[in-house]
Design a protein around this motif. Structure first.
Motif, PDB file in Angstrom:
ATOM      1  N   SER A 153      20.837 -20.342  17.158  1.00  0.00           N
ATOM      2  CA  SER A 153      20.129 -19.144  16.707  1.00  0.00           C
ATOM      3  C   SER A 153      21.070 -18.044  16.246  1.00  0.00           C
ATOM      4  O   SER A 153      20.665 -17.139  15.520  1.00  0.00           O
ATOM      5  CB  SER A 153      19.236 -18.605  17.828  1.00  0.00           C
ATOM      6  OG  SER A 153      20.018 -18.155  18.929  1.00  0.00           O
ATOM      7  N   ILE A 154      22.353 -18.112  16.640  1.00  0.00           N
ATOM      8  CA  ILE A 154      23.313 -17.084  16.245  1.00  0.00           C
ATOM      9  C   ILE A 154      23.431 -16.986  14.731  1.00  0.00           C
ATOM     10  O   ILE A 154      23.738 -15.932  14.179  1.00  0.00           O
ATOM     11  CB  ILE A 154      24.704 -17.366  16.871  1.00  0.00           C
ATOM     12  CG1 ILE A 154      25.662 -16.204  16.599  1.00  0.00           C
ATOM     13  CG2 ILE A 154      25.280 -18.671  16.339  1.00  0.00           C
ATOM     14  CD1 ILE A 154      26.993 -16.356  17.293  1.00  0.00           C
ATOM     15  N   MET A 155      23.147 -18.084  14.035  1.00  0.00           N
ATOM     16  CA  MET A 155      23.274 -18.089  12.580  1.00  0.00           C
ATOM     17  C   MET A 155      22.243 -17.201  11.899  1.00  0.00           C
ATOM     18  O   MET A 155      22.381 -16.864  10.731  1.00  0.00           O
ATOM     19  CB  MET A 155      23.144 -19.517  12.044  1.00  0.00           C
ATOM     20  CG  MET A 155      24.257 -20.444  12.472  1.00  0.00           C
ATOM     21  SD  MET A 155      24.157 -22.052  11.655  1.00  0.00           S
ATOM     22  CE  MET A 155      22.646 -22.715  12.348  1.00  0.00           C
ATOM     23  N   PHE A 156      21.189 -16.819  12.617  1.00  0.00           N
ATOM     24  CA  PHE A 156      20.104 -16.080  11.986  1.00  0.00           C
ATOM     25  C   PHE A 156      19.885 -14.708  12.612  1.00  0.00           C
ATOM     26  O   PHE A 156      18.928 -14.020  12.290  1.00  0.00           O
ATOM     27  CB  PHE A 156      18.816 -16.909  12.045  1.00  0.00           C
ATOM     28  CG  PHE A 156      18.992 -18.270  11.445  1.00  0.00           C
ATOM     29  CD1 PHE A 156      18.968 -18.442  10.076  1.00  0.00           C
ATOM     30  CD2 PHE A 156      19.247 -19.365  12.248  1.00  0.00           C
ATOM     31  CE1 PHE A 156      19.175 -19.690   9.513  1.00  0.00           C
ATOM     32  CE2 PHE A 156      19.447 -20.618  11.698  1.00  0.00           C
ATOM     33  CZ  PHE A 156      19.412 -20.776  10.324  1.00  0.00           C
ATOM     34  N   GLU A 157      20.794 -14.304  13.485  1.00  0.00           N
ATOM     35  CA  GLU A 157      20.666 -12.988  14.101  1.00  0.00           C
ATOM     36  C   GLU A 157      21.010 -11.898  13.091  1.00  0.00           C
ATOM     37  O   GLU A 157      21.970 -12.003  12.333  1.00  0.00           O
ATOM     38  CB  GLU A 157      21.593 -12.885  15.316  1.00  0.00           C
ATOM     39  CG  GLU A 157      21.173 -13.774  16.476  1.00  0.00           C
ATOM     40  CD  GLU A 157      22.142 -13.687  17.647  1.00  0.00           C
ATOM     41  OE1 GLU A 157      23.170 -13.000  17.489  1.00  0.00           O
ATOM     42  OE2 GLU A 157      21.872 -14.307  18.689  1.00  0.00           O
ATOM     43  N   GLY A 158      20.212 -10.844  13.081  1.00  0.00           N
ATOM     44  CA  GLY A 158      20.492  -9.698  12.228  1.00  0.00           C
ATOM     45  C   GLY A 158      20.193  -9.897  10.757  1.00  0.00           C
ATOM     46  O   GLY A 158      20.588  -9.077   9.926  1.00  0.00           O
ATOM     47  N   LYS A 159      19.501 -10.964  10.414  1.00  0.00           N
ATOM     48  CA  LYS A 159      19.178 -11.213   9.013  1.00  0.00           C
ATOM     49  C   LYS A 159      18.048 -10.299   8.538  1.00  0.00           C
ATOM     50  O   LYS A 159      17.064 -10.100   9.239  1.00  0.00           O
ATOM     51  CB  LYS A 159      18.745 -12.666   8.821  1.00  0.00           C
ATOM     52  CG  LYS A 159      19.874 -13.674   8.940  1.00  0.00           C
ATOM     53  CD  LYS A 159      20.819 -13.567   7.773  1.00  0.00           C
ATOM     54  CE  LYS A 159      21.814 -14.701   7.766  1.00  0.00           C
ATOM     55  NZ  LYS A 159      22.767 -14.593   6.659  1.00  0.00           N
ATOM     56  N   GLN A 160      18.212  -9.754   7.346  1.00  0.00           N
ATOM     57  CA  GLN A 160      17.157  -8.955   6.745  1.00  0.00           C
ATOM     58  C   GLN A 160      16.096  -9.887   6.153  1.00  0.00           C
ATOM     59  O   GLN A 160      16.404 -10.992   5.715  1.00  0.00           O
ATOM     60  CB  GLN A 160      17.731  -8.066   5.640  1.00  0.00           C
ATOM     61  CG  GLN A 160      18.709  -7.023   6.142  1.00  0.00           C
ATOM     62  CD  GLN A 160      18.054  -6.039   7.082  1.00  0.00           C
ATOM     63  OE1 GLN A 160      16.954  -5.550   6.818  1.00  0.00           O
ATOM     64  NE2 GLN A 160      18.716  -5.749   8.198  1.00  0.00           N
ATOM     65  N   PRO A 161      14.827  -9.463   6.136  1.00  0.00           N
ATOM     66  CA  PRO A 161      13.776 -10.294   5.532  1.00  0.00           C
ATOM     67  C   PRO A 161      14.103 -10.608   4.072  1.00  0.00           C
ATOM     68  O   PRO A 161      14.655  -9.769   3.358  1.00  0.00           O
ATOM     69  CB  PRO A 161      12.526  -9.415   5.644  1.00  0.00           C
ATOM     70  CG  PRO A 161      12.822  -8.460   6.751  1.00  0.00           C
ATOM     71  CD  PRO A 161      14.296  -8.205   6.686  1.00  0.00           C
ATOM     72  N   ILE A 162      13.787 -11.809   3.645  1.00  0.00           N
ATOM     73  CA  ILE A 162      14.041 -12.210   2.266  1.00  0.00           C
ATOM     74  C   ILE A 162      13.092 -11.466   1.329  1.00  0.00           C
ATOM     75  O   ILE A 162      11.882 -11.456   1.539  1.00  0.00           O
ATOM     76  CB  ILE A 162      13.849 -13.728   2.093  1.00  0.00           C
ATOM     77  CG1 ILE A 162      14.881 -14.489   2.928  1.00  0.00           C
ATOM     78  CG2 ILE A 162      13.973 -14.128   0.622  1.00  0.00           C
ATOM     79  CD1 ILE A 162      14.644 -15.984   2.973  1.00  0.00           C
ATOM     80  N   GLN A 163      13.648 -10.846   0.315  1.00  0.00           N
ATOM     81  CA  GLN A 163      12.851 -10.160  -0.705  1.00  0.00           C
ATOM     82  C   GLN A 163      12.584 -11.163  -1.830  1.00  0.00           C
ATOM     83  O   GLN A 163      13.376 -11.303  -2.763  1.00  0.00           O
ATOM     84  CB  GLN A 163      13.597  -8.926  -1.217  1.00  0.00           C
ATOM     85  CG  GLN A 163      13.974  -7.933  -0.136  1.00  0.00           C
ATOM     86  CD  GLN A 163      12.757  -7.391   0.602  1.00  0.00           C
ATOM     87  OE1 GLN A 163      11.738  -7.054  -0.011  1.00  0.00           O
ATOM     88  NE2 GLN A 163      12.856  -7.297   1.923  1.00  0.00           N
ATOM     89  N   TRP A 164      11.477 -11.870  -1.714  1.00  0.00           N
ATOM     90  CA  TRP A 164      11.218 -13.007  -2.592  1.00  0.00           C
ATOM     91  C   TRP A 164      11.198 -12.623  -4.065  1.00  0.00           C
ATOM     92  O   TRP A 164      11.729 -13.338  -4.920  1.00  0.00           O
ATOM     93  CB  TRP A 164       9.904 -13.679  -2.199  1.00  0.00           C
ATOM     94  CG  TRP A 164       9.949 -14.316  -0.848  1.00  0.00           C
ATOM     95  CD1 TRP A 164       9.368 -13.870   0.300  1.00  0.00           C
ATOM     96  CD2 TRP A 164      10.638 -15.526  -0.496  1.00  0.00           C
ATOM     97  NE1 TRP A 164       9.644 -14.715   1.350  1.00  0.00           N
ATOM     98  CE2 TRP A 164      10.418 -15.741   0.887  1.00  0.00           C
ATOM     99  CE3 TRP A 164      11.411 -16.440  -1.212  1.00  0.00           C
ATOM    100  CZ2 TRP A 164      10.943 -16.836   1.562  1.00  0.00           C
ATOM    101  CZ3 TRP A 164      11.936 -17.533  -0.543  1.00  0.00           C
ATOM    102  CH2 TRP A 164      11.698 -17.721   0.826  1.00  0.00           C
ATOM    103  N   SER A 165      10.581 -11.515  -4.393  1.00  0.00           N
ATOM    104  CA  SER A 165      10.510 -11.098  -5.792  1.00  0.00           C
ATOM    105  C   SER A 165      11.898 -10.770  -6.332  1.00  0.00           C
ATOM    106  O   SER A 165      12.239 -11.101  -7.475  1.00  0.00           O
ATOM    107  CB  SER A 165       9.588  -9.884  -5.936  1.00  0.00           C
ATOM    108  OG  SER A 165       9.485  -9.493  -7.289  1.00  0.00           O
TER     109      SER A 165
END
Length: 252
Positions: A153-165
């Motif tokens: 799970s460390i690989m995804f800590e602190g990730k901002q939501p993907i701005q799909w557009s």
């Protein structure tokens, strides 16, 4: 006395390092005739990757059919000489063992969406992840279809939501960080699985790589691993030292 190596405590173990987000590379050989940021279809509020793919395929009508023949999609390779069935879907390698039973975490490096188990539909074009290869915003990242082990799970800590557009409007030819998102970070960390491939190849100098040197020839991965209808040349399962099809020069 041999030197000891201490792993820095502040190393970013995410698939996308900060340097990639801040400074995407430039494809000097890009001659695209389309600016996707001007397409009204891509300015809508997407909520998922498959929604973006559906929109891509409305214009790129043959891309889905082409990509479904690609080993990045099938994870399946049959050696034409021996008949041996290989590919990540089948083999057991000496680092990641086998993907069976852990498809959710392993599929972070599958160019598709939602492969959790053997029920995944390989015939559904909407499951193709166009963005992982074509994002030029530097902000896109793959997420695991299943939770997996807490250690990962460390690989995804602190990730901002993907701005799909935003990422949909940024698309262009793949550059080094697109390929490297999986090939540099295979096994969960930078340079972990493939000792000759790591994030230093995103912005290399001549001392590191005479061909990819950012201030020199500035090759992308595709300069040598040329593609035709979404099929790339080069195979780890059937290594050929000599180009038997073209001129022997990159891209020809």
């Amino acid at each position: 006395m041999a030197e000891t190596y201490e792993h820095p405590s502040d190393v970013d173990m995410n698939f996308r390092q900060n340097i990639v987000v801040e400074k995407p590379t430039v494809r000097v050989d890009s001659n695209s005739t389309a600016d996707h940021s001007k397409f009204e279809e891509l300015k809508q509020p997407f909520s998922s990757g498959p929604e973006v793919t559906k929109t891509c395929l409305k214009c790129h009508t043959e891309a889905g059919h082409q990509f479904m023949k690609n080993i990045h999609w099938t994870w399946n390779y049959k050696n034409e000489k021996t008949g041996q069935l290989l590919g990540k879907k089948h083999l057991v390698n000496n680092f990641c063992t086998n993907a069976r039973g852990n498809e959710g975490m392993c599929a972070q490096c599958h160019a598709g969406y939602g492969w959790k188990d053997e029920t995944f539909d390989f015939t559904n074009q909407d499951n193709i992840d166009c963005i992982v290869c074509h994002d030029r915003s530097g902000t896109y990242y793959k997420t695991p279809p299943t939770e997996g082990n807490a250690t990962c799970s460390i690989m995804f800590e602190g990730k901002q939501p993907i701005q799909w557009s935003e990422v949909a409007q940024s698309v262009g030819l793949p550059a080094r960080e697109n390929c490297g998102g999986c090939h540099f970070y295979g096994g969960g960390g930078d340079g972990v699985k493939h000792g000759d491939l790591d994030s230093s190849l995103i912005h290399p100098d001549k001392k590191l790589d005479v061909h990819m040197d950012e201030a020199g020839l500035n090759f992308s991965c595709n300069s040598c691993h040329v593609s035709d209808k979404h099929i790339w040349e080069g195979s780890r399962y059937d290594v050929v030292a000599k180009d038997t099809k073209g001129t022997g020069k990159p891209g020809q």
